[in-house]
Design a protein around this motif. Structure first.
Motif, PDB file in Angstrom:
ATOM      1  N   VAL A 185      57.872 -23.929  16.748  1.00 16.76           N
ATOM      2  CA  VAL A 185      56.536 -23.843  16.144  1.00 16.76           C
ATOM      3  C   VAL A 185      56.927 -24.901  14.403  1.00 16.76           C
ATOM      4  O   VAL A 185      57.845 -23.813  14.060  1.00 16.76           O
ATOM      5  N   GLU A 246      61.493 -21.371  16.333  1.00 15.87           N
ATOM      6  CA  GLU A 246      59.938 -20.746  15.112  1.00 15.87           C
ATOM      7  C   GLU A 246      60.562 -21.200  13.549  1.00 15.87           C
ATOM      8  O   GLU A 246      61.972 -20.285  13.224  1.00 15.87           O
ATOM      9  N   SER A 248      58.262 -22.761  11.636  1.00 21.60           N
ATOM     10  CA  SER A 248      57.336 -21.943  10.533  1.00 21.60           C
ATOM     11  C   SER A 248      57.787 -21.340   8.791  1.00 21.60           C
ATOM     12  O   SER A 248      57.009 -21.795   8.256  1.00 21.60           O
ATOM     13  N   GLY A 253      52.846 -18.280  12.615  1.00 19.12           N
ATOM     14  CA  GLY A 253      53.675 -19.113  13.609  1.00 19.12           C
ATOM     15  C   GLY A 253      54.747 -18.116  14.012  1.00 19.12           C
ATOM     16  O   GLY A 253      54.607 -18.657  15.636  1.00 19.12           O
ATOM     17  N   LEU A 254      55.169 -17.207  13.458  1.00 20.43           N
ATOM     18  CA  LEU A 254      56.343 -16.075  14.838  1.00 20.43           C
ATOM     19  C   LEU A 254      55.134 -15.627  16.213  1.00 20.43           C
ATOM     20  O   LEU A 254      55.714 -15.405  16.678  1.00 20.43           O
ATOM     21  N   SER A 256      52.880 -17.045  16.723  1.00 20.17           N
ATOM     22  CA  SER A 256      52.774 -18.281  18.307  1.00 20.17           C
ATOM     23  C   SER A 256      54.116 -18.450  19.244  1.00 20.17           C
ATOM     24  O   SER A 256      53.711 -18.257  19.950  1.00 20.17           O
ATOM     25  N   ALA A 257      54.839 -18.549  18.401  1.00 17.31           N
ATOM     26  CA  ALA A 257      56.684 -18.461  19.474  1.00 17.31           C
ATOM     27  C   ALA A 257      56.216 -17.556  20.283  1.00 17.31           C
ATOM     28  O   ALA A 257      57.177 -17.526  21.334  1.00 17.31           O
ATOM     29  N   VAL A 267      63.399 -16.415  21.429  1.00 14.89           N
ATOM     30  CA  VAL A 267      62.654 -16.684  20.201  1.00 14.89           C
ATOM     31  C   VAL A 267      63.971 -17.241  18.775  1.00 14.89           C
ATOM     32  O   VAL A 267      63.984 -16.268  19.122  1.00 14.89           O
ATOM     33  N   MET A 269      64.812 -17.101  15.521  1.00 15.91           N
ATOM     34  CA  MET A 269      63.631 -17.356  14.711  1.00 15.91           C
ATOM     35  C   MET A 269      64.605 -17.952  13.535  1.00 15.91           C
ATOM     36  O   MET A 269      65.048 -17.234  12.917  1.00 15.91           O
TER      37      MET A 269
END
Length: 351
Positions: A185, A246, A248, A253-254, A256-257, A267, A269
């Motif tokens: 993302v 992630e 973005s 964005g997070l 969406s992740a 996930v 980050m």
């Protein structure tokens, strides 16, 4: 020791003076310490933190208090070797590991110096006095920061060593990705480099998400199998990726992740969100038993990245979209902030 007549007393540099105040100006070149080599910088990549210092006068909680020479994504050639005999000889092409771990080893795992308290980074206002960067024609750098580049690896491609190391570290935080599906993302330079690393590491299917067409075009060029618009929540939720990167750096964005991860997935980050509270649907991460993992800078991955760039197994050339001469640096920064039009923007210090 006096500075060699072959090296000037000053050199042009990219200096952030405060919010909205970026200048290309000569700075004096001090004498190198005994463990420092003088590097003739060839290329420098503009990072998001460089943009933040220019646009906001701060990068996260690192606030400009004095003028700061920017730049930590640099490669060049040794113009003068360190007098203590350490490091590479004159004429050696090198990449730079910009971190200096701080004290307090008891407070972080010994194999993760990127987490050390007091760690400094080239071109950072995290400490005061600030740590000047290397966006200048000649930089005095400790030899421990230098990594000799293999013969045949072009300096222009090697300019991506530092951000590719950040991406490599992020993918490593995801664990073994071979045969797994992945979602990335945010397809700025770190996101697209993460796609390249995932491809090399054997991810079975990579989906890329971004707001704009150009970043998605780059994502496809470095290995993404599917491309999604960031606004398409239903399509993102349907991905159910084993691993999500992630990159973005914003809470949308997070979100969406988290939506795009499979139940029980991980996930990572790597996109640095603004400091302070963030509106994130964390309940979804809890009920799906997701693992939310941070990724910050990198450690010795830089050596693996250099080897992968040299043998051609890590494909990164499409990430570089623009190149400007140093004296056109203000124009370069304007392009770099336009995420709809650019990937990695390079400064050419020899042009």
């Amino acid at each position: 020791m006096t500075r060699s007549s072959a090296l000037p007393a000053s050199a042009p540099a990219v200096v952030a003076h405060g919010k909205g105040d970026l200048r290309i100006a000569d700075v004096p070149l001090g004498e190198p310490a005994s463990d420092q080599a003088v590097i003739e910088i060839a290329y420098g990549g503009i990072c998001g933190s460089d943009l933040h210092y220019w646009l906001h006068g701060a990068a996260g909680e690192s606030i400009l208090k004095d003028p700061l020479v920017l730049g930590h994504e640099v490669v060049g050639v040794v113009a003068r070797a360190a007098v203590d005999g350490t490091g590479p000889a004159v004429g050696t092409p090198v990449a730079v590991h910009p971190a200096t771990p701080g004290p307090g080893a008891a407070k972080y795992p010994s194999d993760r110096p990127n987490l050390s308290p007091g760690c400094t980074y080239l071109g950072s206002a995290a400490r005061h006095p600030h740590t000047d960067g290397a966006f200048l024609r000649y930089a005095n750098l400790p030899t421990r920061m230098l990594r000799t580049l293999p013969e045949g690896l072009p300096l222009r491609r090697a300019a991506l060593v530092e951000p590719a190391s950040v991406a490599w570290h992020a993918v490593a935080r995801a664990g073994n990705v071979r045969g797994k599906s992945a979602l990335v993302v945010g397809c700025g330079p770190i996101g697209t480099l993460a796609i390249a690393v995932l491809k090399r590491a054997g991810a079975s299917h990579i989906t890329a998400v971004d707001m704009y067409a150009k970043p998605l075009e780059i994502a496809a060029a470095v290995g993404a199998d599917a491309l999604l618009q960031a606004a398409d929540d239903d399509a993102i939720s349907a991905v159910e990726a084993d691993v999500v990167i992630e990159s973005s750096g914003n809470h949308f964005g997070l979100a969406s992740a988290i939506k795009g991860a499979v139940r029980g997935g991980r996930v990572v980050m790597v996109g640095l969100l603004p400091s302070g509270a963030q509106p994130v649907a964390i309940s979804l991460a809890i009920t799906r038993e997701l693992e939310l993992v941070g990724a910050f800078r990198f450690n010795d991955e830089i050596d693996e990245v250099i080897a992968a760039l040299a043998d051609g197994s890590l494909v990164v050339d499409p990430v570089i979209t623009h190149e400007y001469a140093l004296l056109d640096g203000l124009e370069a920064f304007e392009m770099a902030k336009n995420s709809a039009m650019s990937g990695k923007v390079l400064l050419n210090f020899g042009a």
